[in-house]
Every structure is written in structure tokens, then in C-alpha cells.
Design a protein around this motif. Structure first.
Motif, PDB file in Angstrom:
ATOM      1  N   VAL A 256       1.037  -1.097  -0.050  1.00 45.96           N
ATOM      2  CA  VAL A 256       0.079   0.089  -0.079  1.00 45.96           C
ATOM      3  C   VAL A 256       0.811   1.183   0.065  1.00 45.96           C
ATOM      4  N   PHE A 257       2.093   1.220   0.896  1.00 45.78           N
ATOM      5  CA  PHE A 257       3.047   2.445   0.953  1.00 45.78           C
ATOM      6  C   PHE A 257       3.627   2.725  -0.263  1.00 45.78           C
ATOM      7  N   TYR A 258       3.912   1.692  -1.076  1.00 51.35           N
ATOM      8  CA  TYR A 258       4.618   1.632  -2.383  1.00 51.35           C
ATOM      9  C   TYR A 258       3.598   2.300  -3.470  1.00 51.35           C
ATOM     10  N   ASN A 259       2.517   2.019  -3.439  1.00 47.35           N
ATOM     11  CA  ASN A 259       1.494   2.450  -4.297  1.00 47.35           C
ATOM     12  C   ASN A 259       1.179   3.970  -4.097  1.00 47.35           C
ATOM     13  N   SER A 260       1.190   4.190  -3.081  1.00 48.39           N
ATOM     14  CA  SER A 260       1.006   5.729  -2.233  1.00 48.39           C
ATOM     15  C   SER A 260       2.212   6.647  -2.530  1.00 48.39           C
ATOM     16  N   LEU A 261       3.609   5.960  -2.534  1.00 54.76           N
ATOM     17  CA  LEU A 261       4.441   6.893  -2.422  1.00 54.76           C
ATOM     18  C   LEU A 261       4.755   7.247  -3.843  1.00 54.76           C
ATOM     19  N   PHE A 262       4.602   6.326  -4.963  1.00 54.96           N
ATOM     20  CA  PHE A 262       4.773   6.783  -6.424  1.00 54.96           C
ATOM     21  C   PHE A 262       3.733   7.215  -6.898  1.00 54.96           C
ATOM     22  N   SER A 263       2.453   7.268  -6.618  1.00 60.40           N
ATOM     23  CA  SER A 263       1.657   7.761  -7.067  1.00 60.40           C
ATOM     24  C   SER A 263       1.233   9.447  -6.982  1.00 60.40           C
ATOM     25  N   GLN A 264       2.039   9.796  -6.277  1.00 57.63           N
ATOM     26  CA  GLN A 264       2.052  11.263  -5.923  1.00 57.63           C
ATOM     27  C   GLN A 264       2.407  12.187  -7.366  1.00 57.63           C
ATOM     28  N   HIS A 265       2.083  13.353  -7.406  1.00 57.54           N
ATOM     29  CA  HIS A 265       2.282  14.270  -8.494  1.00 57.54           C
ATOM     30  C   HIS A 265       3.255  15.005  -7.784  1.00 57.54           C
ATOM     31  N   PHE A 266       4.671  14.834  -8.295  1.00 62.00           N
ATOM     32  CA  PHE A 266       5.701  15.720  -7.511  1.00 62.00           C
ATOM     33  C   PHE A 266       5.644  17.164  -8.004  1.00 62.00           C
ATOM     34  N   GLU A 267       5.140  17.544  -9.288  1.00 66.00           N
ATOM     35  CA  GLU A 267       5.131  19.091  -9.671  1.00 66.00           C
ATOM     36  C   GLU A 267       4.141  19.707  -8.890  1.00 66.00           C
ATOM     37  N   SER A 268       3.034  19.017  -8.298  1.00 58.69           N
ATOM     38  CA  SER A 268       1.630  19.862  -7.720  1.00 58.69           C
ATOM     39  C   SER A 268       2.174  19.805  -6.028  1.00 58.69           C
ATOM     40  N   CYS A 269       2.962  19.168  -5.659  1.00 58.88           N
ATOM     41  CA  CYS A 269       3.474  19.200  -4.082  1.00 58.88           C
ATOM     42  C   CYS A 269       4.305  20.803  -3.657  1.00 58.88           C
ATOM     43  N   GLN A 270       3.794  21.051  -2.621  1.00 58.43           N
ATOM     44  CA  GLN A 270       4.117  22.338  -2.246  1.00 58.43           C
ATOM     45  C   GLN A 270       5.699  22.277  -1.388  1.00 58.43           C
ATOM     46  N   ASP A 271       5.651  21.138  -0.458  1.00 63.41           N
ATOM     47  CA  ASP A 271       6.888  20.946   0.059  1.00 63.41           C
ATOM     48  C   ASP A 271       7.587  19.711  -0.408  1.00 63.41           C
ATOM     49  N   THR A 272       8.458  19.623  -1.087  1.00 57.12           N
ATOM     50  CA  THR A 272       8.945  18.451  -2.030  1.00 57.12           C
ATOM     51  C   THR A 272       9.948  17.854  -1.227  1.00 57.12           C
ATOM     52  N   SER A 273      10.343  18.564  -0.167  1.00 60.70           N
ATOM     53  CA  SER A 273      11.511  17.918   0.650  1.00 60.70           C
ATOM     54  C   SER A 273      11.060  16.647   1.626  1.00 60.70           C
TER      55      SER A 273
END
Length: 779
Positions: A256-273
């Protein structure tokens, strides 16, 4: 109830010595005294010394739950040497002299100690104590005391929950130490077959399943990573069972964590750190999970998740993240394809033989096809290798200095290996020669197009086979992996072509393609020799080293060379012509006339005959039973081996075919073993034991002789052999390098200094020399 001679309370009994005020009156004292007790304890445990007091006497000082409470009124010496503990018999005085303070002992300023300092010292003592307990170098009596203390601490308090709660602390150092200490305690519980804390398991399951909303997942990842790392480093035989017990409650939640981590849209995240921290933390865990999948033969979904969904990880390479993140991910994929994940944890004592694993082969094929699919849809076109190339001390350069422009060769090497290794794995499972040719042309053309803008000076347009030596010039192990993969592709293709093609025209066209697309094995090998200056000592280093696959690659190439000498000789002449053009002005100043082909060949023979290492006996296979027995005895004494290991490694009268063996054994050979076991296995696998009795017979096989075409002329002043080896042809320089290597290996073997039995390799080298001598005589 007793464990290792130390008394323990029954399961339901309260064993904490200071836990209740009813049983023990706890006085109010200074924090400094508590710190002194812990400091003395730290110094003793750090040295692995036996503790004088009873185990219960240390529990209060080691329990983090009391970090905010006051400590007993007593100095350190009074606590442990004079008064003992209230309500208990006085412990005996230490009989030995005072323990010397370790060089890493703490420097304490005078004054009151804060609760934070006491807490950090508590965690440090716990960490060192568990580490000492798990170490094989610790004295058995000290181990028994440490084990008893830890077991009492685990039973008398909910220490797992206490340490887990510290993950919420704003103090990063405290969080880190708590996670490290908790991981060691959990690993100790598994080693001692104690059930894991249900509260900690629930904490991890909740936080991992609620990602990315929950930010505590990173501590769970760190703890899981540390425990799996310790299991892989362990030398006990129950590693697989321990890991199976540990992974069972986390198998589903990690997917579940694997799917959640890599399904994020990096461009739209405010805190990429936060995403980057999670990516880096999970990548390390993923590497250890994958390593345990390969080496411990377990089949949990969380171990296979990368192979089942490789596109998720490949997608990160195209994200607009920092270069170091892309670099780590692409290197991870490369290590998976090469079976090198977790190689630093096995301590060079891996298994000598890996049994076949059809599930793992299927997983590797799925990964290779995913890589090729990503390349087909434009991975290389979106992969940026510009910007800040990695340096030893980091990526930043002093403002007063100019940055040298250039590409990131780490990514160039990794991307190149991804393609060449994926092609090799796919071709091992492919039966259509036409399909292999199409894939090879498409992907190698894509790779060469990707590499050319980043290589200065540019690749030679007339011989792209130089790309391996150019790209991997700074990384020997990767260069040899690429050379081995290209050789495996060539052997697979040539085997299929021989089985399906009857027209010479098609065969010649295919051989031309091997040069055009940069995977001709003879060109690759000659470029390798040119890069090292035909220095046999470098080849000797490669042969002795357990860090490269050179032994397997070299043996497989020599087997090809003895059957394909005509093509090798033709390619050497091509190199001679190219080199002659480059040095034409120098040659013209030396002497304007050129030698005839017969004179050039006479010079080859004269140079060969004048060398001390070329004797009449060298063209015949010498028998060295005594040397073989000595080397076998050395191997048997220095390395555990199968019952037949004391025999000669290879019987050349029953050697297998190189085309057949290459595809089936490449995967098994990728598993690194110890310095003595690894070369032994590679010799057995590479040379083979099938029924083809003519392939490696020392009698020269039936084959066309060297074509009687003019050899590349060179300038000289007399008919004597030239002093400079560079003045003669590539074939002669190659043969001379082989002869010097053969002499060096033979001398080391006679002195029992070679780390494995090189008899098979020496026979191959002697056979190549015999072929060369015969070809020179025929001309």
C-alpha cells in the motif's frame, strides 16, 4: 526460572526493582548522580566488560520512561560499590583493577545535567549493550549479564511504546537515537524468539497505510530498514526464518505504501523535501527487500513489489527532482539487473552455488522488459545528464573556481548498463533470431545516439564498439559487466543465426551490424587491451579480484577466440591500418619504405622467438600434476568447498559449448561469493562440463587458417625484432600480453600464491598461443 544462569521472574510477575514506591522508597536527588552512573556503565559496556552488580540494579537507570524523574541520592561509586540497592543484598566489590576509560568517553562539563542529556546517554548505553550482546567477540560472561538486563527491561516496562512515542519529539537527535535503539531491541527479540511488540507493529501499520497524510512513516521506514539490514548481515543459519517472521505483519501495508508513494504528483507538491526524504528512505528499504528476495529465497509480495511494478520506480527517473535522487534510483535499478543489491552486507561469504529459481528468473525478465519499454517510449530522451556532475566531495564548487563542464558519467554508465543488460536478459528467453536483431538494432541505435553528444572526443564513426571503453573508463567493474553482457548477446545471436541461416550473405550482413551497433566482441576486447596499454599486470589484478566479473568474461571470450580466430585476425589488421594512418607522419620520418607482408610476418616470428617467455614447449600443453595438487590443497585448506573441489577445476576433454552455457549460467554467476569460492564457481560454470569433447581440446580444431592477405606494414631500420611492442600488429601485442599473463599466473601458482586453481585458464591461453603459432607458420 533461569536463562544462561541468570535468574528471571515468572511471566506475570513484576520484576522492575524501582517501579513502585510501595516496594522501594525512591529518594529525590540530583540529575548529576544519575548521569555519573550511566557514564560509568557506558565505559564498561563499551569495552565489553562484565558488570559486578545484579541485573535488576541497572533497570532503573536504563529505562527511558524515568528520564523526567529524579535519580537516587548517591554518587556513582556509592550506587555500585558501597550501598548496593535498598532491600537487596550488597553486591560484591569489583575484584579487578579499574577499567581504563575508552578513547571515546564523554567529556562532561561541571554542573547540573539536563533530562535530555540523561536520556541520550540512556539510549546510547542501551544501543551499545545490545550491539555488544549480538557481537561474537564479547565475553560469554558479559553477554549473559547483558542478555539478562535486556530481557528484564523488556518484561518490566513497555519500552517499545516509550521509544515509539519519542518519534513525535521535535528533537531530531533524540528521534534518531530512539529509532536506532528500538530497531536493535526488536532485532534482539527476534534473535531470542521473543514476540514482537504489538503496539509497535500497529504503529507502523497505521503510519505506513496513512501516507502521505501521516509524516511519521519515515521513522517506520528507517526502523524496518535497519532491522532487515541487520538480518542480512547476520551469519546465523536461521536468517530466512527470522526475516519471514518479521515481514509477515508488514507484507500488505508495504505494498500500500509503495503505491501511495509513487502515485504522488511531484510537480503539484508544495513541500517537495518531505517526498524526497520518503523516496530516499524507502529506496534503501526497497534495496534490502530486493536483496533478501534474491539471496534468501522468500516470496513475500513486499519483496517482489519492485519486479511486479517496476514502472513506478522507473517513473521517478523522469520526475523533476534533484539529480542525486535520479542518480540513486537509476543505480538501484542497475544493481538489481546485475544481482548486486545488498552486496555490501553479505561480507564476501555468499553461497558458492545458487539453485535455479524460476520465479526469480521471471521477475528479472519482467524488469528487463519494463526497462526496454521505458527506453522505447523515450526514457533516454527525457533523461538529463547535464548540470552538476558528481564529485568526490559533493556537487558544489568553490566560487573562486570554475566548474568544468561535462555530463554526469554516473548516469551515463548506469543508463548504458540498463540497456545492454536488459537486452541480454531478454535474449536469454528469446528464440527468434529476427526479433533479437530488430531489438538489438533499435535499442543500440537509441543508446549510441544518447551517448554521442556527451563523449569528448566523439566516438569513431567507423567503429562504435569503442563506446564501452569510453563510457566505463573510470569504472572497471561496470565496464567488465557491459563487456560480458555484450559478449553474451553476441554468443546468443551467433548461435541462433547458425541454427536458422544458411546464406552467407545474411551472415556477413549481420557481422557488419555487430560493428555498426557497437557489440562486436573482438573490437570490444581489443579496445579494452588498448586502454590498459596491453599491460598483463592489469589483467592479473582483474583475475585475482573478486570485485569484477573479469574471470568469467575472459574465459568465455578465450573460448570464442579459439573458434573465431579468423575474424579476430581480420579485426586486428583493421586496427593496425587505423593506427598506421594516425601515425603516418611519425613513420615517414623514421623510414619512407615499407616492408613486404612476408617480411612483416618474419618480424613477428623473430620477435616471438627472441622473447624469453616464448619457448618451444609453450606451444604444447605442459602437464603440471604437482602444481595442480598444490593449488588444490591450498584451496581445500583455505576455503570450504564441495567434495570434488580438490580435483582440477575443469576437465578440458569434457568442456561444454560456450554458446549454450552462456545463457543458462549468467544469472547464477552474478552472485558474488568469497575470493576463493567465486573464481571456483565461475570456472565451473563458465567452462562447463557437457559432452562436447572437441571444443577445448588442446589439439587445434579444424578451422580456416589466417587469411593470406597483406599484413599491415610498419617501418623499421633492420630485420631484427623491434624493441617497442607498439610497432608491431595488434594480434602480436595481444598474444604477447597473453603470454606474459600466462607466465605470471604460472609463477604464482607454483608458489601457492594464486587464490584459486588457474589450470583451466592456463590451458586456454596455451591453446590460443598454439593457434597463433600455427597461423604464423602457415603464412
Amino acid at each position: 526460572m533461569f536463562t544462561n544462569g541468570m535468574p528471571l521472574k515468572e511471566e506475570g510477575e513484576n520484576v522492575s526493582f524501582y517501579q513502585t514506591r510501595e516496594s522501594v522508597k525512591k529518594p529525590r536527588v540530583k540529575m548529576k548522580a544519575c548521569f555519573e552512573v550511566l557514564e560509568q556503565l557506558y565505559k564498561k559496556v563499551l569495552l565489553g566488560a562484565t558488570l559486578e552488580n545484579e541485573s535488576h540494579d541497572y533497570i532503573f537507570y536504563l529505562n527511558p520512561a524515568f528520564w523526567g524523574q529524579d535519580c537516587p541520592t548517591a554518587t556513582a561509586s556509592e550506587c555500585f560499590h558501597r550501598h548496593g540497592v535498598q532491600g537487596r543484598p550488597q553486591p560484591p566489590r569489583a575484584k579487578s583493577a579499574a577499567i581504563p576509560v575508552a578513547s571515546v568517553c564523554l567529556e562532561r562539563p561541571s554542573g547540573m545535567r539536563s533530562a535530555r542529556e540523561v536520556m541520550l546517554l540512556q539510549l546510547t548505553v542501551l544501543k551499545v549493550m545490545v550491539t555488544r550482546l549480538l557481537s561474537a567477540e564479547t565475553d560469554s560472561h558479559a553477554k549473559a549479564t547483558y542478555r539478562d538486563i535486556i530481557r528484564i527491561l523488556l518484561k518490566s516496562s513497555d519500552i517499545d511504546s516509550t521509544l515509539t512515542c519519542m518519534f513525535q519529539n521535535s528533537d531530531k537527535l533524540l528521534c534518531h537515537m530512539a529509532a536506532k535503539c528500538l530497531a536493535l531491541l526488536l532485532y534482539f527479540q527476534m534473535r531470542e524468539e521473543i514476540a514482537l511488540s504489538s503496539s509497535w507493529i500497529a504503529f507502523c501499520q497505521t503510519n505506513l497505510s496513512e501516507y502521505p497524510e501521516n509524516e511519521k512513516a519515515v521513522y517506520c521506514l528507517w526502523t524496518l530498514t535497519f532491522i532487515i539490514k541487520e538480518i542480512l548481515k547476520d551469519t546465523c543459519s536461521q536468517k530466512a526464518e527470522i526475516l519471514k517472521q518479521f515481514l509477515t505483519p508488514f507484507d500488505t501495508v508495504l505494498e500500500v505504501f509503495y503505491n501511495s508513494l509513487f502515485s504522488q504528483h511531484f510537480e503539484s507538491c508544495q513541500d517537495t523535501s518531505k517526498i524526497i526524504n520518503s523516496l530516499i528512505g524507502f529506496l534503501e528499504l526497497l534495496e534490502f527487500l530486493t536483496a533478501s528476495r534474491i539471496h534468501l529465497k522468500l516470496h513475500f509480495t513486499c519483496q517482489r513489489i519492485f519486479f511486479l511494478k517496476p514502472s513506478c520506480v522507473l517513473g521517478v527517473v523522469t520526475w523533476p527532482v534533484q539529480a542525486f535522487v535520479k542518480r540513486q534510483f537509476i543505480i538501484f535499478i542497475k544493481k538489481c539487473l546485475l544481482w548486486k543489491v545488498g552486496e555490501d552486507l553479505r561480507g564476501g561469504s555468499g553461497p558458492a552455488l545458487m539453485p535455479p529459481d524460476q520465479h526469480l528468473d521471471a521477475d528479472m525478465l519482467a524488469l528487463a522488459e519494463a526497462v526496454l519499454h521505458a527506453v522505447d517510449v523515450g526514457l533516454l530522451r527525457t533523461l538529463s545528464v547535464h548540470g552538476k556532475p558528481p564529485c568526490f566531495g559533493g556537487e558544489e564548487v568553490h566560487p573562486a573556481r570554475e566548474r568544468v563542464p561535462g555530463a554526469d558519467h554516473v548516469i551515463l554508465r548506469a543508463a548504458s548498463l540498463l540497456i545492454i543488460k536488459s537486452l541480454e536478459i531478454k535474449f536469454q528467453n528469446c528464440v527468434s533470431a529476427n526479433e533479437m536483431k530488430v531489438d538489438l538494432q533499435n535499442f543500440m541505435a537509441e543508446l549510441l545516439t544518447f551517448l554521442k553528444p556527451h563523449l569528448q572526443p566523439p566516438l569513431q564513426s567507423h567503429n562504435p564498439c569503442e563506446w564501452i571503453s569510453r563510457v566505463f573508463i573510470e569504472q572497471d567493474d561496470d565496464m567488465l559487466e557491459a563487456a560480458r553482457a555484450s559478449l553474451g548477446i553476441y554468443l546468443k545471436l551467433i548461435g541462433e543465426c547458425k541454427a536458422t541461416e544458411s546464406l552467407t550473405q545474411e551472415t556477413e550482413t549481420w557481422k557488419h551490424h555487430t560493428h555498426e551497433y557497437g557489440y562486436n566482441p573482438h573490437c570490444v576486447f581489443v579496445f579494452l587491451l588498448k586502454n590498459i596499454g596491453f599491460d598483463p599486470s592489469v589483467l592479473l589484478d582483474f583475475l585475482i579480484s573478486s570485485e569484477t566479473c573479469f574471470l568469467e568474461y575472459f574465459v568465455r571470450y578465450l573460448k570464442l577466440l579459439q573458434k573465431d580466430w579468423t575474424n579476430f585476425f581480420t579485426i586486428c589488421k583493421y586496427f593496425d591500418v587505423t593506427e598506421s594512418k594516425n601515425n603516418r607522419s611519425i613513420c615517414a620520418r623514421s623510414r619512407p619504405t615499407e616492408l613486404s607482408p612476408s617480411a612483416a610476418l618474419r618480424r613477428h616470428r623473430n620477435a616471438r622467438a627472441s622473447a624469453s617467455w616464448a619457448s618451444d614447449a609453450s606451444a604444447k600443453p605442459p602437464s603440471q600434476p604437482g602444481t595442480c595438487r598444490e593449488t588444490s590443497a591450498m584451496l581445500q585448506a583455505e576455503s570450504p568447498s564441495p567434495p570434488r573441489a580438490s580435483q582440477s577445476l575443469v576437465d578440458y576433454e569434457s568442456s561444454g559449448d560456450s554458446e549454450v552455457e552462456g545463457t543458462d549460467q549468467c544469472s547464477a554467476n552474478s552472485i558474488q561469493v568469497s575470493l576463493h569460492q567465486e573464481p571456483r564457481k565461475k570456472f565451473q560454470d563458465t567452462v562447463g562440463t557437457s559432452g562436447d569433447k572437441t571444443e577445448l581440446s588442446l589439439e587445434p580444431p579444424s578451422r580456416p587458417l589466417v587469411p593470406k592477405q597483406p599484413h599491415t606494414p610498419f617501418s623499421a631500420d633492420s630485420d631484427t625484432a623491434p624493441d617497442d611492442v607498439s610497432e608491431v600488429g595488434m594480434s602480436y601485442r595481444t598474444l604477447r600480453c597473453f603470454q606474459e599473463l600466462q607466465g605470471a599466473v604460472d609463477r604464482l601458482q607454483k608458489k601457492n600464491l594464486f587464490p584459486y586453481n588457474p589450470t583451466a585458464l592456463l590451458k586456454l591461453l596455451k591453446h590460443i598461443e598454439a593457434i597463433y603459432n600455427e597461423s604464423m607458420d602457415a603464412l
